[in-house]
Design an enzyme around this catalytic site. Structure first.
Site, PDB file in Angstrom:
ATOM      1  N   GLU A 152       0.828  -1.207   0.000  1.00 49.88           N
ATOM      2  CA  GLU A 152       0.000   0.000   0.000  1.00 49.88           C
ATOM      3  C   GLU A 152       0.867   1.262   0.000  1.00 49.88           C
ATOM      4  OE1 GLU A 152      -2.383  -0.485   3.452  1.00 49.88           O
ATOM      5  OE2 GLU A 152      -3.731  -1.980   2.554  1.00 49.88           O
ATOM      6  N   SER A 238      18.309  -8.610  -8.735  1.00 50.64           N
ATOM      7  CA  SER A 238      17.167  -8.776  -9.639  1.00 50.64           C
ATOM      8  C   SER A 238      17.451  -9.765 -10.755  1.00 50.64           C
ATOM      9  CB  SER A 238      16.777  -7.427 -10.246  1.00 50.64           C
ATOM     10  OG  SER A 238      16.168  -6.603  -9.274  1.00 50.64           O
ATOM     11  N   HIS A 367       3.135 -10.242  -9.601  1.00 43.97           N
ATOM     12  CA  HIS A 367       4.576 -10.522  -9.585  1.00 43.97           C
ATOM     13  C   HIS A 367       5.319  -9.441  -8.807  1.00 43.97           C
ATOM     14  CE1 HIS A 367       8.525 -11.799 -10.921  1.00 43.97           C
ATOM     15  NE2 HIS A 367       8.771 -10.554 -11.249  1.00 43.97           N
TER      16      HIS A 367
END
Length: 475
Positions: A152, A238, A367
């Site tokens: 959020e 990543s 994802h």
């Protein structure tokens, strides 16, 4: 002419050296029976010296046969039956038969609890104490609450990126509970729960997400790319699957140092489609490194389903192809994950071998915050997994059946977590960013002139255009 003479003389010397070695080798064969497993004394000494230099390899592999004259074997019968080939004896058959591209039956999936939290008949699992079980559950709830609130915060524009583990909490927490603190972890980017179990605080998570001066990565990493030397948790990258081969190298180092520990690496089904995965499994099998490969097969590599990735029976069968002991586990069953990882750790260390665990699960969340998974999979499918196969709810039912949890404890935990998380966000936002010069440190002992010029240029830009940069950045 002189050059030609010297060249010819050099050739003669090399040829003479080769001839002398050939004669030496021939004498060894003449003085020893063919097909014998006895080594010449000179070679025995060499083998002993090599054993002092190289770490010993255990006997999990197929032994290489020694090729010889078939006529000296027990008649010609053995010659017709098979051949001693590097890797072991291979039997001959008269029938031409191709190996099937798939097995008739799929590899079964180890499970302890059904979807209602009831143990299966004939269950076999590692017993968990009340203290460990309650901590496992509270950490699973903490991870989900953390994911919800930080997600959020990203949607509010307070952080730039986030990735959740909703639906995969059991793999995170239960696997971490089965490991020891000295086991080194090489995560992908959906294993924040492993770090949570090891003691990384909610405030430390928030500091990394907001890239303030208390961030271990000094603000240089993307949000949700955690790392902690204190907790033996290597920094997340990543790039897909690169951590898998790193884990094998670390495991081999632990083996050479005779440490009572193993390396553990996590990756998704998409990671198993990378070349790094295959190279790492082969390397681990050959070196017999104490490493545990944990594949979170959640069915999707971002928007690519597993049906578009491979035709094999999932990932578990790939382990056997490389000589790696493997198991398929229900990734939404915390007790099954805990038991499988604890057994894998014991085998990996005591037997010096790699282990592959394929955990079947489902990514309920998107994802990442850069993804909308409803564009490539039906919302009804997501909802079914969220409700019917929820790992947190399943484990809670088992706790309640044991009398270890109730509604009051649940309510207090949820309320306290929300207050703590909102407070950590406020604190992390208020802390100033790392000094700008930190972006140019920790690479060179003495920064070169071009980096010093860039650093000075950046500081001047920030001073000239302060409205484009965070107000709490230190120039």
């Amino acid at each position: 002419m002189r050059l030609a003479f010297h060249t010819m003389r050099k050739f003669v010397n090399i040829f003479s050296l080769f001839k002398s070695r050939k004669n030496f080798s021939s004498s060894l064969h003449r003085n020893s029976p063919r097909c014998s497993n006895q080594l010449h004394p000179n070679f025995r000494n060499l083998r002993q010296n090599c054993d002092l230099l190289l770490p010993p390899l255990s006997s999990h592999r197929f032994f290489s046969g020694i090729a010889g004259n078939p006529s000296t074997l027990n008649g010609n019968l053995l010659q017709d039956q098979g051949i001693d080939f590097p890797g072991g004896r291979v039997e001959f058959v008269p029938e031409m038969k191709f190996i099937s591209e798939s097995v008739k039956e799929r590899i079964p999936c180890y499970r302890v609890l059904d979807d209602n939290g009831q143990p299966l008949v004939g269950h076999n699992f590692v017993q968990v104490s009340k203290e460990v079980a309650v901590k496992m559950y509270t950490d699973m709830v903490t991870l989900r609450s953390m994911d919800t609130i930080f997600y959020e915060a990203q949607r509010q524009g307070r952080i730039s990126f986030y990735v959740t583990a909703i639906g995969e909490e059991a793999i995170n927490i239960a696997s971490a509970a089965a490991l020891a603190m000295n086991d080194v972890v090489f995560p992908q980017y959906r294993e924040a729960g492993v770090l949570l179990w090891r003691g990384f605080t909610l405030q430390e998570f928030a500091n990394q997400l907001f890239s303030n001066k208390y961030d271990n990565g000094k603000g240089r990493q993307m949000p949700a790319h955690y790392g902690s030397k204190k907790h033996n948790y290597f920094t997340i990258a990543s790039t897909i699957a690169t951590q898998i081969s790193h884990a094998v190298g670390a495991a081999y180092s632990l083996k050479m140092d005779k440490k009572d520990a193993c390396a553990v690496t996590y990756f998704g089904d998409g990671g198993s489609s990378e070349g790094d995965f295959h190279a790492a499994l082969n390397f681990a099998a050959v070196t017999e490194a104490p490493v545990i490969f944990i594949c979170r097969n959640n069915g999707w590599a971002i928007s690519t389903p597993i049906s578009d990735q491979f035709r094999s029976d999932g990932v578990v069968v790939k382990g056997q192809s490389y000589g790696v002991r493997s198991i398929r586990v229900d990734g939404n069953d915390a007790l099954a994950i805990y038991s499988a990882v604890q057994a894998a750790r014991q085998m990996s260390i005591t037997e010096e071998r790699p282990i592959l665990i394929e955990a079947l699960t489902y990514r309920v969340g998107h994802h990442s915050t850069s993804d909308d998974s409803t564009k490539y999979r039906p919302a009804s499918e997501i909802e079914w997994w969220r409700v019917a196969r929820d790992p947190v709810a399943r484990f809670r039912k088992w706790l309640e059946n044991n009398g270890w949890w109730n509604d009051l404890a649940e309510s207090e935990l949820i309320n306290n977590l929300r207050q703590q998380l909102l407070h950590t966000i406020q604190v992390a936002e208020s802390v100033e960013k790392p000094p700008l010069e930190e972006a140019f440190r920790d690479v060179y002992d003495v920064p070169p002139s071009n980096l010093r010029e860039q650093e000075q240029w950046l500081k001047e830009i920030v001073k000239e255009q302060p409205q484009e940069y965070p107000a709490n950045i230190s120039v």
